[in-house]
Design a protein around this motif. Structure first.
Motif: not given
Lengths: 159, 602
Positions: A13-14, A40-41, A43-48
């Motif tokens: 979840t970052g 690493y996150s 943010e535009r894709e909401g991925l970590s």
């Protein structure tokens, strides 16, 4: 039985508790910049995605090390770094295909996961099981089954 | 220092002065940090009667001692200033990583003064501090600004910025960080805009030190265990986000609908957390050091409202949904994304549109006023369009950008605004939950739920349960929550950590971290001190006991349908007792005795 540290990016979840746990365990202070693990996150894709030493069987960092400071400890299954033998040539940081060995210019150290002597603190503090440290059969099979479940859902839709 | 970095960075945008100061240890102990320490600095340095959008107002980014550590879900910071929406002391709380990064750069607090002559941003890279030109990002959205400023500083830097709404001084503009996290309420983003400050970009390589490392680790593991064992903190928030509350509140008849014309919404489940998880949720997200992961990364595929981003929270889903008579979750999410990208507070945005719809239904507003858009309750497309117009202050949006009170007042009908001290009340109907009404009326920043969340006890039964419909004991309950939250906010913890933790656990971690003994009663007393200091600020700003009230609709017009049908708020029954228990006189002014007890006497 040998254990395997595994990264499950789909569960991350970052929150960076791993970075905090790592730096606090090794330095006694919270300093993510010095952590051996980084989440690493995007943010535009909401991925970590957490990144850390994979303790390779055939580790490039060990192969290139001219002094034997970087060694694979077969008994434990970790790649270990010996600070006293190291000449800080930084070849390991060049050789690691993942960038998981990093040179800390200020502290003149190689920052790389040491598995906390076999009880990784990052795993303990990850609240989402994005990092796991399990006996290898269980860990491998669990991940295999998770992928199998995705296929199962896909088959259900087309059948 | 331990916990605190010991340093404060002060920047004057009028003359470019950069001053490093030592954080006052005596004040840090009394006010903890964050909201408390920020308020103390405002109180000592700024006249409470100042125009919030003038250079004389100050803007403080304030972290707490927990920020940057692995105390669970405690990586937060506060933006403290005089808020332009209502002139009270504003301190808006946000998560993400920005606060922690500020600590690693070496600072507990960042105090911004004056006003730049042209748009600028701050680049703080440890002890290197630059005020840089921001002309090229002025007008850009929050995500575009974030990307651009990272490209010219450090790809891993944390960016707190305003969107076009803050630049255009919308009175409920927020400060956004890491694209999706908001210091949401009271218009702190407009203060940033008034100073021509587009963004603060931070990268830090330093550390937060700990007085008792072994003790802190043990206290943290214990606290994590308590949160993880709690049904809300451990499971509910991650599975459904805060939006899980929609159905819970609707089932007890306390979900305000149609601008509080009612307290129940028949199709509420369409916008609740269960529907969100089923239809739109891609994955849960966590703020820095969070173990609960209530953040939602969502997607709308329907082309008209298509998009991806974070949200919605419960308050957002309610304000842009049932409060506007809307049950179209895709439209709500789209409006949420626009608010995030443009930098607007979703609660005041939704409630202001609900107010406009209410006036439109009653013929006070016509198509001529609303740019030809029929603003009837339930008009989802109209709602989304109004959010866009507000963000750019275009057409009717220029009026909406002032919030519901000024909008309704400008048409001679302030009674249509569901606000306290000109800030809109959130998603808990005080006719169906009595204690939260007392909190709205007495809250130091006006209509707001996160400063005295009595809902925990009155609705969720945490840590004990009380009947939401009674007034007995609610004054004491409200005061306890207000004091606890003031201390908690100042420590850097997230309010949701109270789903598992109380003052004992928080003060225990704080003691081990800082080395300063905080027995539970001292921690709570710090909270009471902060609450009273905020009250003193508001009194000096011109507020009186007359402002400690609710909109007439909540006091006189009963809920029409649902389980709380026939109920009104019985505020008067609770308010007198509240003043007495606070140690305030009948005019709501803290007595000398109380101020002495709290070390606040001048």
């Amino acid at each position: 039985m040998e254990k395997v540290l595994m990264i499950h990016a789909d569960k991350c979840t970052g929150c960076r508790n791993c970075e905090l746990a790592c730096s606090f365990f090794h330095e006694g202070a919270f300093r993510p910049r010095h952590s051996s693990v980084h989440a690493y996150s995007w943010e535009r894709e909401g991925l970590s995605v957490p990144m850390m030493c994979q303790h390779c069987e055939n580790a490039p960092c060990v192969s290139v090390c001219p002094t034997g400071a970087m060694q694979r400890n077969e008994a434990k299954g970790f790649v270990e770094w010996n600070k006293n033998v190291c000449i800080r040539c930084k070849m390991c940081t060049v050789a690691c295909p993942f960038g998981n060995a990093v040179y800390d210019a200020a502290g003149r150290n190689i920052i790389k996961c040491d598995m906390c002597q076999g009880d990784p603190e990052c795993v303990r503090f990850c609240p989402n099981e994005a990092l796991t440290y399990l006996e290898d059969t269980i860990a491998v099979r669990a991940r295999k089954k998770a992928f199998a479940a995705k296929f199962k859902e896909a088959f259900k839709e087309v059948s | 220092m331990f916990g605190w970095t010991g340093n404060t960075l002060r920047l004057n945008l009028s003359n470019g002065a950069v001053i490093r100061e030592t954080t006052d240890t005596r004040l840090a102990k009394l006010y903890i940090g964050g909201r408390g320490l920020g308020t103390k600095i405002m109180f000592d340095e700024v006249d409470p009667r100042v125009d919030p959008l003038s250079p004389e107002n100050k803007l403080i980014f304030a972290t707490g001692p927990f920020t940057g550590t692995y105390a669970p879900s405690a990586g937060r910071y506060m933006v403290v200033t005089k808020g332009p929406l209502n002139g009270t002391i504003a301190s808006s709380n946000s998560g993400g990583s920005f606060g922690a990064e500020l600590k690693y750069a070496g600072y507990d607090l960042l105090i911004i003064e004056g006003k730049a002559t042209k748009p600028v941003y701050l680049w703080i890279n440890d002890d290197q501090v630059q005020i840089r030109d921001a002309a090229h990002v002025w007008g850009k959205t929050v995500p575009d600004t974030t990307d651009q400023l990272r490209a010219e500083t450090d790809e891993e830097a944390k960016v707190a910025c305003i969107g076009p709404s803050g630049e255009k001084l919308a009175l409920f503009a927020c400060v956004m960080n890491e694209m999706h996290r908001a210091a949401g309420r009271s218009g702190v983003g407009a203060v940033m805009g008034s100073k021509n400050l587009k963004a603060v970009v931070v990268a830090g390589s330093g550390k937060v030190e700990v007085a008792d490392p072994a003790g802190f680790r043990e206290a943290v593991l214990n606290a994590r265990h308590k949160i993880q064992a709690h049904p809300v903190g451990g499971q509910g928030l991650k599975a459904y986000g805060t939006d899980v509350l929609v159905n819970i509140l609707n089932e007890i008849g306390a979900l305000p609908a149609f601008n509080y014309r009612d307290g129940h919404f028949p199709t509420a489940d369409k916008v609740g957390g269960e529907s969100l998880s089923k239809n739109n949720l891609l994955r849960p997200k966590g703020c820095f050091s969070c173990i609960m992961s209530c953040g939602r990364f969502s997607r709308v595929t329907q082309s008209k409202f298509a998009g991806e981003g974070e949200g919605p929270e419960y308050e957002t889903a309610w304000a842009l949904g049932p409060d506007c008579g809307i049950d179209n979750l895709d439209a709500i999410i789209k409006a949420n994304f626009i608010c995030n990208e443009m930098g607007l507070d979703t609660i005041t945005m939704g409630s202001t549109i609900a107010c406009a719809m209410d006036m439109f239904e009653d013929g006070i507003l016509t198509l001529k006023d609303t740019d030809g858009i029929p603003l009837k309750f339930g008009n989802a497309e109209g709602m989304v369009e109004m959010v866009r117009k507000t963000a750019l202050r275009e057409g009717f949006g220029d009026k909406l950008a002032l919030g519901s009170y000024r909008l309704a007042e400008s048409y001679g009908h302030p009674e249509y605004s569901m606000s306290v001290k000109k800030q809109e009340t959130p998603a808990y109907d005080p006719r169906g939950v009595q204690g939260i009404g007392l909190n709205y009326a007495t809250n130091n920043r006006g209509g707001d739920h996160v400063r005295g969340y009595t809902i925990a006890v009155e609705v969720l039964g945490n840590p004990v349960a009380m009947d939401p419909h009674i007034t007995e004991g609610k004054a004491n309950l409200g005061i306890t929550f207000q004091n606890l939250t003031a201390a908690l906010d100042s420590s850097g913890a997230c309010l949701f950590s109270t789903f598992g933790l109380g003052a004992d656990e928080l003060s225990g971690m704080l003691t081990a971290l800082t080395g300063v003994p905080y027995p539970t009663q001292e921690f709570m007393k710090a909270g009471e001190r902060i609450w009273n200091l905020e009250r003193l600020w508001n009194l000096k700003a011109g507020f009186t006991a007359k402002d400690d009230t609710l909109p007439k609709r909540m006091l006189k017009d009963p809920i029409k349908t649902g389980p709380s049908k026939g109920k009104v708020s019985q505020l008067a029954k609770m308010l007198t007792e509240y003043y007495e228990l606070r140690g305030w006189d009948k005019m709501g002014i803290p007595t000398e005795k109380k101020l002495k007890e709290l070390s606040l006497a001048s």
